[in-house]
Design an enzyme around this catalytic site. Structure first.
Site, short mmCIF file in Angstrom:
data_model
loop_
_atom_site.label_atom_id
_atom_site.label_comp_id
_atom_site.label_asym_id
_atom_site.label_seq_id
_atom_site.Cartn_x
_atom_site.Cartn_y
_atom_site.Cartn_z
N ASP A 115 9.48 3.08 1.66
CA ASP A 115 8.29 3.85 1.99
C ASP A 115 8.06 3.76 3.50
O ASP A 115 7.53 2.78 4.01
CB ASP A 115 7.09 3.29 1.22
CG ASP A 115 5.80 4.06 1.50
OD1 ASP A 115 5.76 4.84 2.48
OD2 ASP A 115 4.82 3.87 0.76
N PHE B 60 0.86 -1.18 0.00
CA PHE B 60 0.00 0.00 0.00
C PHE B 60 0.89 1.23 0.00
O PHE B 60 1.60 1.50 0.97
CB PHE B 60 -0.94 0.06 1.20
CG PHE B 60 -1.84 1.26 1.16
CD1 PHE B 60 -2.99 1.25 0.39
CD2 PHE B 60 -1.50 2.43 1.83
CE1 PHE B 60 -3.80 2.38 0.31
CE2 PHE B 60 -2.31 3.55 1.76
CZ PHE B 60 -3.46 3.53 0.99
N LYS C 30 2.68 11.51 6.77
CA LYS C 30 1.82 11.30 7.94
C LYS C 30 2.33 12.02 9.18
O LYS C 30 2.05 13.19 9.37
CB LYS C 30 1.59 9.80 8.17
CG LYS C 30 0.78 9.15 7.03
CD LYS C 30 0.23 7.83 7.42
CE LYS C 30 -0.51 7.15 6.26
NZ LYS C 30 -1.72 7.87 5.84
#
Length: 405
Positions: free
Chosen positions: A232, A147, A261
């Site tokens: 990531d 993801f 984030k």
């Protein structure tokens, strides 16, 4: 004429959203109105312990005083210039983020998906300009069950049909191999490979932690093959796993880090591509950009986030409380939990399917005053703020025990 009364209760507000909001989410029926630390409060005044922390965007809890203060100070001075001009906050942010991560250069963006898209562009540009891959032939190897975001390029190399179906045609140039499989990865890498793009821990897949040695193996393989290792760390980074970066669990430094984030402190969207100079140095003016990327408000908040991480306090808390989390989950194995995976304050918990889906377990926990989020099947994710106390964490584990046992 008197204006109609605006909806005020949770039920009224949820009903008011139905006709005007796109249905791309299926949220739990909680309408949050206030929050502080590890707790949120709905419009009726009910309090909930937040065990999701905005998918790690709230690593420092809701409204951390140092982050709110940094935002307030900057709001009184300057919020946006665009990158058409310099601003007085950006250099410090970039310098300190590069130092924190052990890298040389920073490309500031806004969202996690933007960071991934930017990383893909940089990797391809590097492949053509530095590695010498023929134009238009660069490939990137990714992992199944990944993801990395929701843009069409990214969902094009997803193996989740819910994310992919109905959004093609997709961008070519990606090879998908099983996660945690070095032999499959080595077989997929060739002279056209620009980069290997992986999550050091797969979050959306259910907090999948790879075998010891996998990340070191990826680093060594990419070094031998002359391609980039792009990690990531948008969910796994910035303290979540008990280290500043999840790759540090194997003393690995990739060529490129993708951050987001938690970098915005739960206040503004902030992301970044952080890399070695010879990688990010391939970009020239006009080849990439973002109106809001590196804006003064984002840089001020991002710098305050880096300051919190520089102390090491939050990394230590995640490591220490991670032991409490693992021990609590281990006690539930065979008592409603069939298995779990955890690293730091982050866990994927597999619930006995006969007890309910992940969504149903999340709804039961909500009624006990604890907020979590399901992922696939009967798996739920736990990712509390790193500011959570031992007592609060044990309370959440007690609520999970109650709904399962």
């Amino acid at each position: 004429m008197t204006a109609p009364a605006r909806p005020r209760t949770s039920e009224q507000l949820i009903r008011a959203e139905e006709p005007v909001l796109a249905h791309n989410y299926h949220p739990l029926p909680v309408v949050v109105a206030r929050a502080e630390g590890s707790w949120v409060e709905d419009v009726e005044g009910n309090r909930y312990l937040d065990m999701l922390a905005g998918y790690s965007a709230l690593n420092f809890g809701h409204r951390h005083p140092a982050l709110v203060e940094a935002a307030h100070r900057q709001l009184d001075r300057l919020t946006l210039t665009s990158r058409a001009f310099h601003n007085d906050r950006l250099a410090e942010f970039a310098e300190r983020l590069a130092e924190l991560t052990g890298m040389d250069m920073v490309l500031p963006m806004n969202t996690g998906a933007e960071a991934v898209e930017s990383g893909i562009k940089v990797a391809r540009k590097w492949a053509y300009d530095v590695k010498g891959v023929p134009e238009g032939r660069a490939t990137i190897v990714v992992a199944a069950e990944n993801f990395h975001g929701r843009t069409t390029t990214i969902v094009g190399f997803s193996t989740d049909e819910t994310a992919r179906a109905g959004f093609g045609p997709f961008t070519p140039g990606f090879k998908v191999v099983p996660y945690n499989d070095l032999a499959a990865l080595e077989a997929a890498v060739d002279d056209t490979t620009a980069a290997v793009l992986i999550e050091p821990v797969q979050g959306e897949a259910g907090v999948i932690v790879p075998d010891d040695g996998y990340l070191a193996g990826v680093r060594e393989l990419t070094r031998r093959a002359g391609c980039l290792f792009v990690a990531d760390e948008i969910q796994s980074g910035l303290g979540r796993t008990g280290r500043t970066l999840a790759v540090e669990h194997e003393d690995v430094l990739p060529d490129v880090l993708l951050l987001g984030k938690a970098l915005g402190g739960g206040i503004v969207p902030v992301s970044a591509v952080v890399a070695r100079r010879e990688v990010l140095g391939v970009l020239r003016p006009g080849e990439h950009g973002s109106t809001f990327g590196g804006n003064p408000l984002a840089a001020a908040v991002g710098t305050a986030v880096v300051e919190l991480l520089e102390t090491g306090e939050f990394q230590r808390r995640a490591a220490e409380l991670g032991v409490v989390l693992r021990d609590g989950l281990a006690d539930l194995v065979g008592r409603g939990v069939t298995g779990f995976r955890a690293r730091g304050l982050w866990a994927g918990v597999d619930v006995e399917p006969a007890l309910g889906t992940g969504r149903e377990i999340s709804e039961r926990l909500m009624r006990e005053g604890v907020l979590v989020k399901d992922t696939h099947g009967s798996t739920i994710r736990l990712a509390p703020p790193l500011t959570i106390t031992t007592e609060e964490l044990r309370s959440a584990l007690g609520a999970l025990e109650k709904v399962l046992v």
